[in-house]
Enzyme design. Sequence first.
Site, short mmCIF file in Angstrom:
data_model
loop_
_atom_site.label_atom_id
_atom_site.label_comp_id
_atom_site.label_asym_id
_atom_site.label_seq_id
_atom_site.Cartn_x
_atom_site.Cartn_y
_atom_site.Cartn_z
N LYS A 1 -5.20 19.45 0.80
CA LYS A 1 -5.48 19.38 -0.26
C LYS A 1 -6.50 20.57 -0.93
O LYS A 1 -7.05 21.25 -0.04
CB LYS A 1 -6.43 18.19 -0.75
N ARG B 1 1.42 6.21 3.55
CA ARG B 1 2.80 5.24 3.65
C ARG B 1 3.20 5.34 5.33
O ARG B 1 3.62 4.25 5.88
CB ARG B 1 3.97 5.98 2.92
N1 BES Z 1 -4.71 9.35 -0.91
C1 BES Z 1 -3.79 10.02 -1.52
C2 BES Z 1 -3.46 9.83 -3.00
C3 BES Z 1 -4.64 9.85 -3.92
C4 BES Z 1 -4.65 10.79 -4.94
C5 BES Z 1 -5.53 8.74 -4.29
C6 BES Z 1 -5.55 11.08 -5.88
C7 BES Z 1 -6.54 8.90 -5.15
C8 BES Z 1 -6.38 10.06 -6.07
C9 BES Z 1 -2.51 10.27 -0.88
O1 BES Z 1 -2.74 10.32 0.40
C10 BES Z 1 -1.80 11.53 -1.39
O2 BES Z 1 -2.29 12.46 -0.83
N2 BES Z 1 -0.80 11.18 -1.91
C11 BES Z 1 0.09 12.35 -2.43
C12 BES Z 1 1.55 12.12 -2.03
C13 BES Z 1 2.47 13.40 -2.17
C14 BES Z 1 2.16 14.47 -0.93
C15 BES Z 1 3.70 12.99 -2.21
C16 BES Z 1 -0.35 12.70 -3.72
O3 BES Z 1 -0.20 11.95 -4.68
O4 BES Z 1 -0.36 13.66 -4.01
MN MN Z 2 -2.85 12.06 1.27
#
Ligand code: BES
Ligand code: MN
Length: 494
Positions: A279, A353
């Site tokens: 990230k 997931r």
């Molecule tokens: N934990 C995150 C989702 C999230 C993002 C929660 C911002 C709270 C605030 C999750 O594991 C994630 O990183 N999801 C990705 C999915 C994508 C790679 C398809 C996302 O939402 O960017």
């Molecule tokens: Mn994630």
Amino acid sequence: MQFHVIKSGAARKPTACAIVGIHENAAMSESARRVDRASGGAISRVLKRGDFAGRSMETFPIVGVRRGPAQRILLVGLGTKSGFGRKPYRRAIFAATQWLAKTGAGNAMSWLAADGVPGLDAYYAVRHGVESVNNALYRTPDLKTAKKPPLPKLSKFGIVVADADAELAERGVRDGRGISAGVALMKNLANLPANVCTPSYLADAAKALAKEHKSIGARVLGRGEIKELGMGSFLSVTRGSEEPPRLIVLEYRGGKKGDAPVALVGKGITFDTGGISLKQPPGMDEMKFDMSGAASVFGAFKAIATIGAPLNVVGIIPTCENMPSGSATKPGDIVTSMSGKTIEVLNTDAEGRLILCDGITYSRRFKPRAVVDIATLTGACVIALGAHYCGLFSPDEKLAAAISDAGERADDRAWRMPIGEEYAELLKSNFADLANVAGREAGAITAACFLWRFADGLSWAHLDIAGSAYLTGSHKGSTGRPVPLLVDWLLHSG
Ligand code: BES
Ligand code: MN
Ligand code: ZN
């Protein structure tokens, strides 16, 4: 905090503070007139002078009241009469409690529900009251070294209701206390930093919860047992981390022995760096909240055990960190889930997931009558719904309606979003049964569809709480949601 119900006809006991609601542009309510009369006109003098207009959230303290049973009277704005209902009522109690917490008042008596709250029966009026008082008094356990402001003295809170409503109100106190205890537990866990709140810490918290409540059992599985279960998808997320994973299984036994349980599956990523699909730095600290789904399962268990709800519930919490390292899972790696389905991990940041699908598969051994997973699953859900509603996904009309009704009643709302084959097809992979991500579009929906693929034959729903579970900015911290929704649904699901 001790809460007690006071029948309006018997409300004469002395109190350090009477909390009285005032509507904007309207005559004093029945209860305001009563307190006014007892105090020798203290309220009407303030209103006549034009010192207080009754706008929502505003408070006006009258101190040094010489007559009547209350030493102080706190006027709280309820807004206009036509706009009055659950939200302004909850806000009024919250604001009143915040003021009380700064005074030396040890007890208070709220008249805010005495004339009834539109849209709420006495049970919900009192339950929301109890929850709002507790929310206003919640303090995050912090590591600040500066001297702390003194704790509120407030320890007794009376709620005045119409005489005929006393019984409903008592139930409202009981359930409100339980929900508040669950909300506080969720907040405490989710607010902890990730270097404290590790998977092993959560496992210990589960055992502590089981020790506290006879009706709860806790089992903790380690890496070896998780491997034996065949949870290759879950384990693929832990590969880059030094912290060992845990699978936590909670069982609440409040129903009959043979009653099929409800299963709650909570995402327990104690920190989400994204893994190799790392990230961006801004806001990454907030990924300590990525175990909010797990924390909400703890909270729901705490609540129903406190209440003594007559049903059986299992909680399934896969928990680990998502870290990059030389041994971490790489984009393109293919893993085998507990269900036997193979998954191509195209993006290691779509890890929630990957742990939840194995949790859902594991839930089958309990033959549950419903399975609800709860997860901070996608940023896309935050974009779609913001902080006010969480996303609700389910192919089961009845279950979806029951959950969204519960959210409405609990003031912890969920908005139903679609799932469907058109979306699920976007998860096709050239190399495995499915990929863990689709394109950028409809990200919250395709994430839900991934889980759907593992819920065949189950009565299943998914709550994406990425936007609602915690606040950012100057109010950064866990909200305790969706504990109120889950508990309301469980209490009605029997
Ligand atoms: N934990 C995150 C989702 C999230 C993002 C929660 C911002 C709270 C605030 C999750 O594991 C994630 O990183 N999801 C990705 C999915 C994508 C790679 C398809 C996302 O939402 O960017
Ligand atoms: Mn994630
Ligand atoms: Zn995550």
